[in-house]
Design a protein around this motif. Structure first.
Motif, mmCIF file in Angstrom:
data_model
loop_
_atom_site.group_PDB
_atom_site.id
_atom_site.type_symbol
_atom_site.label_atom_id
_atom_site.label_comp_id
_atom_site.label_asym_id
_atom_site.label_seq_id
_atom_site.Cartn_x
_atom_site.Cartn_y
_atom_site.Cartn_z
ATOM 1 N N LEU A 1 -7.782 -22.096 26.056
ATOM 2 C CA LEU A 1 -8.831 -23.118 26.042
ATOM 3 C C LEU A 1 -10.213 -22.497 25.866
ATOM 4 C CD1 LEU A 1 -9.240 -26.132 26.275
ATOM 5 C CD2 LEU A 1 -9.494 -25.876 28.744
ATOM 6 N N LYS A 2 -10.417 -21.366 26.530
ATOM 7 C CA LYS A 2 -11.727 -20.721 26.468
ATOM 8 C C LYS A 2 -12.043 -20.281 25.039
ATOM 9 C CE LYS A 2 -14.400 -17.042 28.571
ATOM 10 N NZ LYS A 2 -14.385 -15.870 29.436
ATOM 11 N N LYS A 3 -11.034 -19.723 24.375
ATOM 12 C CA LYS A 3 -11.282 -19.264 23.002
ATOM 13 C C LYS A 3 -11.457 -20.446 22.055
ATOM 14 C CE LYS A 3 -9.508 -15.439 21.286
ATOM 15 N NZ LYS A 3 -8.435 -14.553 20.780
ATOM 16 N N ILE A 4 -10.691 -21.502 22.303
ATOM 17 C CA ILE A 4 -10.859 -22.689 21.455
ATOM 18 C C ILE A 4 -12.284 -23.226 21.580
ATOM 19 C CG2 ILE A 4 -10.125 -25.101 21.151
ATOM 20 C CD1 ILE A 4 -7.283 -24.122 21.898
ATOM 21 N N ALA A 5 -12.792 -23.221 22.825
ATOM 22 C CA ALA A 5 -14.173 -23.683 23.033
ATOM 23 C C ALA A 5 -15.151 -22.768 22.291
ATOM 24 C CB ALA A 5 -14.501 -23.713 24.521
ATOM 25 N N PHE A 6 -14.905 -21.469 22.364
ATOM 26 C CA PHE A 6 -15.744 -20.514 21.638
ATOM 27 C C PHE A 6 -15.743 -20.846 20.153
ATOM 28 C CE2 PHE A 6 -16.248 -16.867 18.925
ATOM 29 C CZ PHE A 6 -17.277 -16.140 19.489
ATOM 30 N N LEU A 7 -14.542 -21.061 19.601
ATOM 31 C CA LEU A 7 -14.437 -21.327 18.166
ATOM 32 C C LEU A 7 -15.089 -22.662 17.804
ATOM 33 C CD1 LEU A 7 -10.836 -19.985 17.493
ATOM 34 C CD2 LEU A 7 -12.990 -18.944 16.780
ATOM 35 N N LEU A 8 -14.898 -23.675 18.652
ATOM 36 C CA LEU A 8 -15.537 -24.970 18.381
ATOM 37 C C LEU A 8 -17.056 -24.797 18.298
ATOM 38 C CD1 LEU A 8 -13.541 -27.442 20.662
ATOM 39 C CD2 LEU A 8 -13.655 -27.476 18.163
ATOM 40 N N ASN A 9 -17.612 -24.053 19.257
ATOM 41 C CA ASN A 9 -19.061 -23.877 19.271
ATOM 42 C C ASN A 9 -19.550 -23.061 18.079
ATOM 43 O OD1 ASN A 9 -20.019 -25.330 21.506
ATOM 44 N ND2 ASN A 9 -19.213 -23.772 22.901
#
Lengths: 409, 262
Positions: A148-156
Motif C-alpha cells: 500500500l505504501k508503495k502504491i501511494a508513492f506511485l500514485l503521488n
C-alpha cells in the motif's frame, strides 16, 4: 534508503547535498546567462501528434538511461539529495515570480528573465531537470513488492508527472475561442486571441440572453473626499428594499417608493418593464441633529437613463450604485455535426460539454448590461482534459493515504 | 444571526475557551474543561452557520469571513490534536490564534457584502477554501512544533520525538494543501478553462507546497538532521503566512483573481 547509504559508502561516495545544490544552482545560472545573451525561450508547444511523440520519446530516453545506461549519474539523480536540491532551486526561481510583477518593466531583471519567469530559460531548464529526477524516482520504485505504501508513492509521483506533462504539453492542442452571437441569430465562426477565425464543428443559435441582478445599493459619500462615509454600526452601502428604514451615521434613510425597473417622467420615475429601464427610488432622508430633511428620487441610471443623485448637504450626497449581476445566462440551440439539435441554458460555471469541447457563458454587451442582445461564449477545445484529470485523481488518492496514515515507518 | 451579535459571540467564546485553557493548565476538572472547550468551539460554529443562513451563501468572500472560518477550524483542529497528542501547548496555540482572529474581526470588520460574484458561485468554492483552512491550520501547528523543537535543541535535548509528531501533522496538512491546489485547479478549469495561471496567490500556494515537499523529503532521507528539518519547517511557515495574509500587499498582487475585497 539504508541500502543506498551503506552501499554508497563502501563503493564510492555518491554526490550528496552540496554537489546536488551546486549542480542545480549551476543549471539556473547557466539559464540566466543564456537568457541574457539570447533572449527568452521562444518555445512553441507542439500540436498533435508532435506533442505525443515528444512525450513517448522522452519516456524512452529516460527509461533507456535508467535501465540500460545506468551509471553513477543516474544513481545520483535518483537520490533524494538531488531531488531536494532541484525542488529547492525551483522554489527559488518561483520566489522571484512571487516578488517581481510579471509581464511588465524592463532592465536587468527582464534581460535575465525575471519578469517573465515561466517563459525563461532558467525556469525551463530547472523544470526539465526536476521532471527527469521525478521520472527516475518513479522508475526506481516500479518493481515488486507493491504494498500500500508503495502504491501511494506511485500514485503521488506518477500523478504529479502526468499532471505536469499533460497540462503543459496538452496546451499545444488547446484552443480557446470566443464566439459572439446576437439574439435571434446563428453563428459557427469563432475567433481566438489573435483574431484568427475558426469554423467550429457545431452551430449556435441564441434565442435569449437573460440577466438577473442583485437589488442596487444606496450609499452616502462625502463631497470633500469623494469616498463613502465609513460607518461601523450601519451598512453603507446598503442594499435597497421597498420599505427599508436604515441609518448611516447621522442620516436616517427611509425608502418611500422603489421600482427595480423605472423610466423618468417629468421630475419623477414610474415603473415600467421595458428595455432601458433603470432602478429608481424615492427616498426621505433626515438628519435630526442638524435639522435637515430631504426627499427626492435617485436612480443608478444606465446607458439610456441619466443617473440621479440626492444632495443631502454641502458635505454629503446620496447615490444609488449600479446593480451587480447575480446570474446571467443564454438560451441557446446547439446543432451538432450529426445534425442533432439540443436546447440548453448556458450560465457561468455551468459549461456545456460536447466531445473534447466545452462551451462557457463568458460575457455580454457590458454597456447595455441586462438589456444586452449579445452573448459572448467561450469555446474551449481540450483533448487532454481526461489525461490531466487522471493525474489529478491519482494525486488525490495518494494524498488520502498521507492523510489517513501519516508518516508510516 | 448576523454581524450585529458578533461582539457577544466573541466575548462568550473567549470566556469559554479561556476557562477551558485555565483548567488545562491547572490540570483540574477534565470533564468541565472538555465542556468549556467544546462549548467555545460550538459557539463560533453556531454563529458561522447562522451567518451562512442569514447571508444565503457561504460566508467566505471577505477577509472577515475567511478569518471567521480560520478561527473555527483552528479551534477544531487544535481540539482534535489536543485530544490525540495530549499536548497542552498545542491547545493554547490554536485557541490563542482562534481568539486573535476573532478579535481582529472585532477591531476591523470588513464591508458586509451580501453579494457573491458569479465566478465564486461554484460547488468547488466551499471545499477549496475549507481544505486550505484545515491544511493551513495543521501546517501552522506543525510550525509551532518546529519552534518547540528548536527550543528543545537550544536546551541541549533531542527534538526527535517532537519531529516525529510534526511529521504526522505535516503529512496530514500537506495532504489538505494538495487537495486545496487540486480543487483550485479543477475549479479554475471549470470556471475559466485553464488549470493554473501563476496568479500571485497560486504562485505563493505553490511555494508553500514546495517548502513542505522539501521538509518531507529531508525527513525521509535524513531523519537525524534535526536542525535542517526544524529550520525548513520554520521557513515554510513564513512562506505560508505570506500566502495567507501577505499576497494582497505584494507588488505582484495587482489583477489577482484571488483578491475580492476592495
Amino acid at each position: 534508503m539504508t541500502e543506498m547509504q551503506n552501499g554508497g559508502k563502501k563503493k564510492q561516495k555518491l554526490w550528496s547535498y552540496s554537489e546536488s545544490f551546486s549542480f542545480s544552482f549551476g543549471l539556473i545560472i547557466a539559464g540566466f546567462i543564456i537568457e541574457y545573451f539570447t533572449g527568452s525561450a521562444k518555445i512553441i508547444i507542439p500540436e498533435w501528434p508532435v506533442n505525443i511523440i515528444f512525450i513517448v520519446g522522452y519516456v524512452i530516453i529516460t527509461a533507456v538511461t535508467y535501465y540500460v545506461i545506468k551509471g553513477t549519474v543516474v544513481k545520483w539523480m535518483v537520490s533524494i539529495p538531488s531531488a531536494i536540491a532541484a525542488v529547492s532551486t525551483m522554489t527559488i526561481i518561483v520566489l522571484f515570480m512571487g516578488f517581481i510583477p510579471q509581464n511588465e518593466g524592463d532592465g536587468f531583471a527582464t534581460r535575465i528573465g525575471l519578469t517573465h519567469v515561466t517563459r525563461s530559460w532558467p525556469y525551463l531548464m530547472i523544470s526539465l531537470y526536476l521532471l527527469t529526477v521525478l521520472t527516475f524516482s518513479v522508475f526506481k520504485r516500479l518493481k515488486k513488492p507493491f504494498n500500500l505504501k508503495k502504491i501511494a508513492f506511485l500514485l503521488n509521483h506518477i500523478g504529479l508527472w502526468i499532471v505536469i506533462v499533460a497540462a503543459s504539453l496538452g496546451t499545444g492542442d488547446l484552443k480557446r475561442l470566443n464566439l459572439y452571437v446576437e439574439e435571434g441569430e446563428s453563428e459557427r465562426i469563432a475567433i481566438d486571441a489573435t483574431r484568427t477565425q475558426y469554423k467550429v464543428p457545431f452551430e449556435i443559435e441564441l434565442h435569449d440572453f437573460v440577466m438577473e441582478e442583485y437589488p442596487p445599493k444606496i450609499a452616502i459619500y462625502s463631497n470633500m473626499t469623494g469616498e463613502l462615509v465609513k460607518s461601523k454600526a450601519d451598512k453603507n452601502p446598503v442594499s435597497i428594499a421597498p420599505d427599508l428604514n436604515t441609518s448611516v451615521g447621522e442620516w436616517e434613510i427611509e425608502v418611500n417608493e422603489y421600482y427595480p425597473d423605472a423610466i423618468p417622467e417629468k421630475e419623477k420615475y414610474k415603473p415600467m418593464e421595458t428595455t432601458g429601464a433603470a432602478p429608481a427610488a424615492l427616498l426621505s432622508v433626515t438628519n435630526p441633529e442638524k435639522n435637515i430633511s430631504r426627499q427626492g428620487w435617485v436612480t443608478a441610471g444606465n446607458a439610456w437613463i441619466e443617473s440621479k443623485r440626492l444632495p443631502l448637504s454641502r458635505a454629503f450626497t446620496l447615490v444609488m450604485l449600479a446593480p451587480t449581476a447575480e446570474r446571467y445566462a443564454s438560451d441557446l440551440t446547439i446543432t451538432l455535426p450529426d445534425g442533432e439539435q439540443e436546447r440548453i441554458t448556458l450560465e457561468v460555471n455551468k459549461p456545456y460539454s460536447f466531445g473534447s469541447w466545452k462551451i462557457y457563458q463568458s460575457g455580454y454587451d457590458s454597456q447595455k448590461g441586462k438589456y444586452s442582445e449579445l452573448s459572448i461564449l467561450e469555446l474551449v477545445y481540450d483533448p487532454w482534459l481526461e489525461v490531466v484529470y487522471t493525474g489529478i485523481f491519482m494525486l488525490i488518492f495518494g494524498s488520502l493515504y498521507l492523510m489517513l496514515y501519516g508518516k508510516r515507518k | 444571526m448576523d454581524w450585529t451579535v458578533y461582539p457577544i459571540i466573541t466575548y462568550l467564546t473567549t470566556a469559554l475557551l479561556a476557562g477551558g485553557m485555565l483548567l488545562t493548565a491547572l490540570k483540574k476538572q477534565p470533564l468541565l474543561r472538555n465542556i468549556l472547550l467544546i462549548a467555545g468551539v460550538l459557539t463560533m460554529s453556531v454563529f458561522t452557520a447562522g451567518l451562512w443562513i442569514e447571508l444565503g451563501r457561504p460566508p467566505m468572500r471577505t477577509l472577515a469571513e475567511t478569518r471567521l472560518w480560520y478561527s473555527v477550524f483552528l479551534a477544531f483542529t487544535g481540539l482534535i490534536l489536543f485530544y490525540r497528542w495530549k499536548m497542552p501547548w498545542m491547545l493554547y496555540y490554536s485557541m490563542g490564534m482562534t481568539l486573535l482572529f476573532l478579535f481582529i474581526n472585532l477591531g476591523s470588520p470588513d464591508t458586509y457584502d451580501e453579494t457573491l460574484m458569479p465566478a465564486l458561485q461554484s460547488p468547488w468554492f466551499v471545499p477549496h477554501v475549507i481544505v486550505y483552512i484545515i491544511g493551513y491550520a495543521l501546517l501552522a501547528a506543525s510550525s509551532l512544533m518546529g519552534l518547540h523543537g528548536l527550543w528543545t535543541v537550544y536546551n541541549r535535548k533531542s527534538p526527535a520525538k517532537i519531529l516525529e509528531h510534526a511529521d504526522n501533522v505535516v503529512y496530514i496538512g500537506f495532504a489538505f494543501l494538495t487537495f486545496g491546489l487540486l480543487f483550485g485547479a479543477l475549479w479554475a478549469k471549470e470556471a475559466w478553462g485553464h488549470y493554473w495561471t501563476w496568479d500571485p496567490k497560486e504562485t505563493w500556494a505553490f511555494l508553500t507546497w514546495f517548502m513542505y515537499l522539501i521538509y518531507i523529503h529531508i525527513r525521509y532521507k535524513n531523519p537525524k538532521k534535526h536542525l535542517w528539518a526544524l529550520w525548513t519547517l520554520t521557513l515554510a511557515f513564513v512562506i505560508l503566512l505570506i500566502t495567507w495574509f501577505g499576497v494582497n500587499y505584494l507588488p505582484t498582487a495587482a489583477n489577482s483573481v484571488h483578491t475580492y475585497t476592495s
